[in-house]
Motif scaffolding. Structure first.
Motif, PDB file in Angstrom:
ATOM      1  N   TYR A 175       0.848  -1.191   0.000  1.00  0.00           N
ATOM      2  CA  TYR A 175       0.000   0.000   0.000  1.00  0.00           C
ATOM      3  C   TYR A 175       0.884   1.242   0.000  1.00  0.00           C
ATOM      4  O   TYR A 175       1.813   1.350   0.803  1.00  0.00           O
ATOM      5  CB  TYR A 175      -0.897   0.016   1.241  1.00  0.00           C
ATOM      6  CG  TYR A 175      -1.898  -1.113   1.286  1.00  0.00           C
ATOM      7  CD1 TYR A 175      -3.254  -0.887   1.078  1.00  0.00           C
ATOM      8  CD2 TYR A 175      -1.486  -2.423   1.553  1.00  0.00           C
ATOM      9  CE1 TYR A 175      -4.177  -1.928   1.122  1.00  0.00           C
ATOM     10  CE2 TYR A 175      -2.395  -3.468   1.602  1.00  0.00           C
ATOM     11  CZ  TYR A 175      -3.733  -3.215   1.389  1.00  0.00           C
ATOM     12  OH  TYR A 175      -4.634  -4.250   1.434  1.00  0.00           O
ATOM     13  N   VAL A 176       0.582   2.179  -0.890  1.00  0.00           N
ATOM     14  CA  VAL A 176       1.312   3.440  -0.955  1.00  0.00           C
ATOM     15  C   VAL A 176       0.363   4.558  -0.552  1.00  0.00           C
ATOM     16  O   VAL A 176      -0.658   4.789  -1.209  1.00  0.00           O
ATOM     17  CB  VAL A 176       1.868   3.700  -2.365  1.00  0.00           C
ATOM     18  CG1 VAL A 176       2.632   5.028  -2.392  1.00  0.00           C
ATOM     19  CG2 VAL A 176       2.777   2.552  -2.810  1.00  0.00           C
ATOM     20  N   ILE A 177       0.686   5.246   0.538  1.00  0.00           N
ATOM     21  CA  ILE A 177      -0.113   6.376   1.034  1.00  0.00           C
ATOM     22  C   ILE A 177       0.579   7.656   0.599  1.00  0.00           C
ATOM     23  O   ILE A 177       1.695   7.946   1.022  1.00  0.00           O
ATOM     24  CB  ILE A 177      -0.235   6.350   2.568  1.00  0.00           C
ATOM     25  CG1 ILE A 177      -0.602   4.959   3.077  1.00  0.00           C
ATOM     26  CG2 ILE A 177      -1.219   7.411   3.037  1.00  0.00           C
ATOM     27  CD1 ILE A 177      -1.932   4.451   2.623  1.00  0.00           C
ATOM     28  N   ASP A 178      -0.089   8.424  -0.264  1.00  0.00           N
ATOM     29  CA  ASP A 178       0.509   9.632  -0.851  1.00  0.00           C
ATOM     30  C   ASP A 178      -0.344  10.837  -0.459  1.00  0.00           C
ATOM     31  O   ASP A 178      -1.459  11.017  -0.942  1.00  0.00           O
ATOM     32  CB  ASP A 178       0.563   9.478  -2.373  1.00  0.00           C
ATOM     33  CG  ASP A 178       1.139  10.705  -3.071  1.00  0.00           C
ATOM     34  OD1 ASP A 178       1.576  11.644  -2.372  1.00  0.00           O
ATOM     35  OD2 ASP A 178       1.148  10.726  -4.317  1.00  0.00           O
ATOM     36  N   ALA A 179       0.197  11.685   0.423  1.00  0.00           N
ATOM     37  CA  ALA A 179      -0.530  12.868   0.888  1.00  0.00           C
ATOM     38  C   ALA A 179       0.102  14.162   0.413  1.00  0.00           C
ATOM     39  O   ALA A 179      -0.191  15.225   0.958  1.00  0.00           O
ATOM     40  CB  ALA A 179      -0.616  12.852   2.416  1.00  0.00           C
ATOM     41  N   HIS A 180       0.960  14.097  -0.609  1.00  0.00           N
ATOM     42  CA  HIS A 180       1.664  15.324  -1.003  1.00  0.00           C
ATOM     43  C   HIS A 180       0.728  16.371  -1.602  1.00  0.00           C
ATOM     44  O   HIS A 180       1.060  17.549  -1.656  1.00  0.00           O
ATOM     45  CB  HIS A 180       2.822  15.003  -1.951  1.00  0.00           C
ATOM     46  CG  HIS A 180       2.444  14.789  -3.377  1.00  0.00           C
ATOM     47  ND1 HIS A 180       1.882  13.613  -3.842  1.00  0.00           N
ATOM     48  CD2 HIS A 180       2.550  15.611  -4.464  1.00  0.00           C
ATOM     49  CE1 HIS A 180       1.658  13.711  -5.139  1.00  0.00           C
ATOM     50  NE2 HIS A 180       2.044  14.896  -5.543  1.00  0.00           N
ATOM     51  N   GLU A 181      -0.484  15.962  -2.036  1.00  0.00           N
ATOM     52  CA  GLU A 181      -1.473  16.928  -2.529  1.00  0.00           C
ATOM     53  C   GLU A 181      -2.642  17.081  -1.553  1.00  0.00           C
ATOM     54  O   GLU A 181      -3.717  17.568  -1.936  1.00  0.00           O
ATOM     55  CB  GLU A 181      -1.981  16.489  -3.902  1.00  0.00           C
ATOM     56  CG  GLU A 181      -0.923  16.591  -4.996  1.00  0.00           C
ATOM     57  CD  GLU A 181      -1.476  16.261  -6.371  1.00  0.00           C
ATOM     58  OE1 GLU A 181      -2.613  15.761  -6.451  1.00  0.00           O
ATOM     59  OE2 GLU A 181      -0.756  16.497  -7.361  1.00  0.00           O
ATOM     60  N   ALA A 182      -2.446  16.704  -0.305  1.00  0.00           N
ATOM     61  CA  ALA A 182      -3.491  16.869   0.705  1.00  0.00           C
ATOM     62  C   ALA A 182      -3.867  18.349   0.826  1.00  0.00           C
ATOM     63  O   ALA A 182      -2.998  19.221   0.846  1.00  0.00           O
ATOM     64  CB  ALA A 182      -3.017  16.337   2.051  1.00  0.00           C
TER      65      ALA A 182
END
Length: 266
Positions: free
Chosen positions: A199-206
């Motif tokens: 699983y990859v959690i990507d929040a850079h555009e949160a």
């Protein structure tokens, strides 16, 4: 066994070091893994086990890793790895092995310790809450811009990984199931092998988060977080943060530096 076979293949005819530093039963793990890797054809196997930091400073620990082409960290307590090895001659030599193109691999705690910042502890049985006690610490830093968690789906750890990523969305959260691994290539991409998912959690555009402002014990709120689920053969490009389906037979062997974050059933 397929994942350990990959480690054996990449160790080749060189020296493989089994580092049981994280474990309180290092001698038992050493015997188990030595038998497995011998069956997989690895002829030169060495043992690095540090019971206390004084031993890590000793030249015997340095001798255990000198000349190695691959290092394999077993499971246990990742904080034990960093606190016992950090700043020692043995650790310096492990980094030189990596810089020369050697493979650094790990399972469970040995996987978590690969990143710059590692997860050390934290509840995973409910939604993440502000001030919930999820702890991080400096890792070994072989892989950049990610935080690795393991036993991921099996122990329901998605909420704590999202909570950590929310604290600094520069980092990708990488959750690795059991019997599953990622193989890194020059910090540019990784490939998934094994039976489970990554699983990859990507929040850079949160766009919004209450992680810095909400009262203690408030449930985390964060918007516009991406979650990618990858299985065997899939790849992920780190600079563009883009997943890609890829045949398992694709030639994605690392070019120079190699680091693998592994999780298996051992």
């Amino acid at each position: 066994m397929a994942i350990l076979s990959e480690v054996a293949k990449r160790a080749g005819s060189g020296k493989l070091v089994i580092a049981t530093v994280a474990s309180t039963v290092g001698e038992e793990l050493w015997k188990d893994y030595r038998a497995i890797f011998r069956k997989l054809g690895v002829k030169h196997i060495s043992h690095l086990d540090v019971v206390n930091r004084k031993e890590a400073i000793d030249h015997r620990s340095l001798k255990a890793v000198e000349g190695a082409t691959a290092i394999f960290f077993t499971g246990g307590d990742q904080l034990k790895i960093t606190s016992e090895l950090g700043g020692t001659l043995a650790a310096d030599e492990i980094f030189r092995i990596y810089e020369r193109g050697g493979m650094i691999a790990g399972t469970s705690a040995g996987a978590s310790v690969m990143s710059e910042t590692m997860l050390v502890a934290g509840s995973s049985d409910s939604s993440y809450r502000i001030g919930s006690g999820v702890r991080t610490a400096p890792g070994l830093g072989f892989v950049k811009n990610m935080i690795i968690d393991q036993h991921f789906a099996e122990r329901g750890r998605i909420s704590r990984l999202i909570g950590v990523v929310a604290q600094n969305p520069r980092y990708l959260g990488i959750g690795i199931d059991e019997d599953t691994a990622i193989i890194m290539d020059e910090h540019e991409s990784f490939r998934v092998i094994g039976k489970g998912a990554v699983y990859v959690i990507d929040a850079h555009e949160a766009t919004e988060s209450n992680v810095a402002d909400a009262a203690v014990d408030t449930a985390l709120s964060i918007f516009n977080v991406r979650v990618h689920v990858l299985s065997a053969g899939d790849t992920f490009d780190m600079p563009t943060k883009t997943p890609c389906c890829s045949p398992a037979s694709a030639d994605l062997a690392p070019k120079k530096r190699r680091a693998a974050a592994l999780k298996n059933s051992k």
